[in-house]
Design a protein around this motif. Structure first.
Motif, short mmCIF file in Angstrom:
data_model
loop_
_atom_site.label_atom_id
_atom_site.label_comp_id
_atom_site.label_asym_id
_atom_site.label_seq_id
_atom_site.Cartn_x
_atom_site.Cartn_y
_atom_site.Cartn_z
N ASP A 130 -4.97 5.07 4.20
CA ASP A 130 -3.54 5.31 4.47
C ASP A 130 -2.71 4.04 4.61
O ASP A 130 -1.66 4.04 5.23
CB ASP A 130 -3.35 6.20 5.71
CG ASP A 130 -3.89 7.60 5.48
OD1 ASP A 130 -3.76 8.10 4.34
OD2 ASP A 130 -4.43 8.19 6.42
N LYS A 131 -3.17 2.96 4.02
CA LYS A 131 -2.38 1.72 4.02
C LYS A 131 -1.28 1.80 2.97
O LYS A 131 -0.24 1.16 3.11
CB LYS A 131 -3.28 0.51 3.76
CG LYS A 131 -2.53 -0.81 3.82
CD LYS A 131 -3.43 -2.00 3.67
CE LYS A 131 -2.61 -3.29 3.78
NZ LYS A 131 -3.46 -4.47 3.68
N MET A 132 -1.50 2.59 1.92
CA MET A 132 -0.55 2.77 0.83
C MET A 132 -0.30 4.25 0.65
O MET A 132 -1.23 5.05 0.67
CB MET A 132 -1.09 2.15 -0.46
CG MET A 132 -0.23 2.37 -1.68
SD MET A 132 -0.94 1.60 -3.15
CE MET A 132 0.12 0.18 -3.27
N ARG A 133 0.97 4.59 0.45
CA ARG A 133 1.31 6.01 0.27
C ARG A 133 1.99 6.21 -1.08
O ARG A 133 3.05 5.63 -1.35
CB ARG A 133 2.24 6.47 1.39
CG ARG A 133 2.55 7.93 1.28
CD ARG A 133 3.22 8.44 2.49
NE ARG A 133 3.56 9.84 2.25
CZ ARG A 133 4.01 10.62 3.17
NH1 ARG A 133 4.16 10.20 4.39
NH2 ARG A 133 4.32 11.87 2.89
N VAL A 134 1.36 7.02 -1.92
CA VAL A 134 1.90 7.38 -3.23
C VAL A 134 2.50 8.78 -3.07
O VAL A 134 1.82 9.70 -2.66
CB VAL A 134 0.79 7.36 -4.30
CG1 VAL A 134 1.33 7.81 -5.65
CG2 VAL A 134 0.17 5.97 -4.39
N ASN A 135 3.78 8.92 -3.42
CA ASN A 135 4.49 10.17 -3.17
C ASN A 135 4.75 11.04 -4.40
O ASN A 135 4.95 12.23 -4.27
CB ASN A 135 5.83 9.89 -2.48
CG ASN A 135 5.64 9.34 -1.09
OD1 ASN A 135 4.82 9.83 -0.33
ND2 ASN A 135 6.38 8.29 -0.76
N SER A 136 4.78 10.46 -5.58
CA SER A 136 5.19 11.24 -6.75
C SER A 136 4.04 12.05 -7.33
O SER A 136 2.89 11.61 -7.39
CB SER A 136 5.78 10.34 -7.83
OG SER A 136 4.77 9.88 -8.69
N ALA A 137 4.38 13.22 -7.80
CA ALA A 137 3.39 14.10 -8.42
C ALA A 137 2.82 13.47 -9.69
O ALA A 137 1.63 13.62 -9.98
CB ALA A 137 4.01 15.46 -8.73
N MET A 138 3.67 12.75 -10.44
CA MET A 138 3.18 12.13 -11.68
C MET A 138 2.15 11.05 -11.39
O MET A 138 1.10 10.97 -12.05
CB MET A 138 4.35 11.57 -12.50
CG MET A 138 5.14 12.66 -13.19
SD MET A 138 6.60 12.11 -14.12
CE MET A 138 6.15 10.59 -14.83
N SER A 139 2.43 10.18 -10.41
CA SER A 139 1.46 9.13 -10.06
C SER A 139 0.18 9.73 -9.48
O SER A 139 -0.92 9.28 -9.82
CB SER A 139 2.07 8.14 -9.05
OG SER A 139 3.04 7.33 -9.67
N ILE A 140 0.32 10.73 -8.62
CA ILE A 140 -0.86 11.38 -8.05
C ILE A 140 -1.69 12.03 -9.15
O ILE A 140 -2.92 11.95 -9.16
CB ILE A 140 -0.45 12.39 -6.96
CG1 ILE A 140 0.11 11.64 -5.75
CG2 ILE A 140 -1.64 13.28 -6.56
CD1 ILE A 140 0.79 12.50 -4.71
#
Length: 171
Positions: A130-140
């Motif tokens: 949890d040091k980095m948070r990816v929010n977009s559905a495309m990136s996920i």
């Protein structure tokens, strides 16, 4: 802010990732496969200027508030030419470069095999802790299809990894 450029002729996507620091939270992204390299760099320029206008320019004794870079492998050379033509000083913030190699003055980041493996390991660790948070559905979605293949990592057959390439530049 990072740009993984592409030819812009309908193949691979060009991709931009935008992260807030120090929280390492994704706040924006862009990708497109038909935007010419000149427009990709102009978009990067616009994004960096807009962020700097929002957060303010630092005083001479303060750290910069906006950091950006580009991948300089292959087509990235064309991005560097456009950056030079526009004037690096006309972008918001400061361009980061990997100048750790002896005598290197090349702008941006060159993603060699070793550097890619290191960045992929850090990315995995940062997301899992949890040091980095990816929010977009495309990136996920790209992350879910980004796998180890032999001694490297890449998208599964038929999938894309352009947003991941821009994400690795953030790392």
């Amino acid at each position: 802010v990072s740009l993984d450029p592409s030819l812009g002729v309908g193949g691979d996507n060009a991709a931009i990732q935008i992260f807030e620091l120090p929280g390492l939270e994704q706040v924006g992204e862009w990708c497109h496969n038909k935007t010419p390299i000149q427009q990709q760099v102009k978009l990067l320029n616009s994004i960096t200027k807009n962020i700097e206008a929002e957060v303010g320019k630092p005083n001479s004794d303060q750290m910069p508030r906006v950091f950006w870079s580009v991948e300089n492998n292959t087509i990235g050379e064309a991005a560097l030419v456009v950056i030079t033509e526009l004037g690096e000083e006309n972008f918001g913030g400061v361009m980061l470069s990997d100048n750790t190699k002896m005598g290197s003055s090349r702008r941006g980041f060159n993603t060699t095999h070793r550097e890619k493996i290191t960045a992929c390991s850090k990315l995995k660790n940062w997301i899992e802790t949890d040091k980095m948070r990816v929010n977009s559905a495309m990136s996920i979605g790209e992350l879910k299809n980004f796998v180890a293949v032999g001694n490297t990592f890449k998208a599964k057959v038929g999938e894309r990894d352009d947003l991941i390439s821009a994400l690795l530049l953030i790392v």
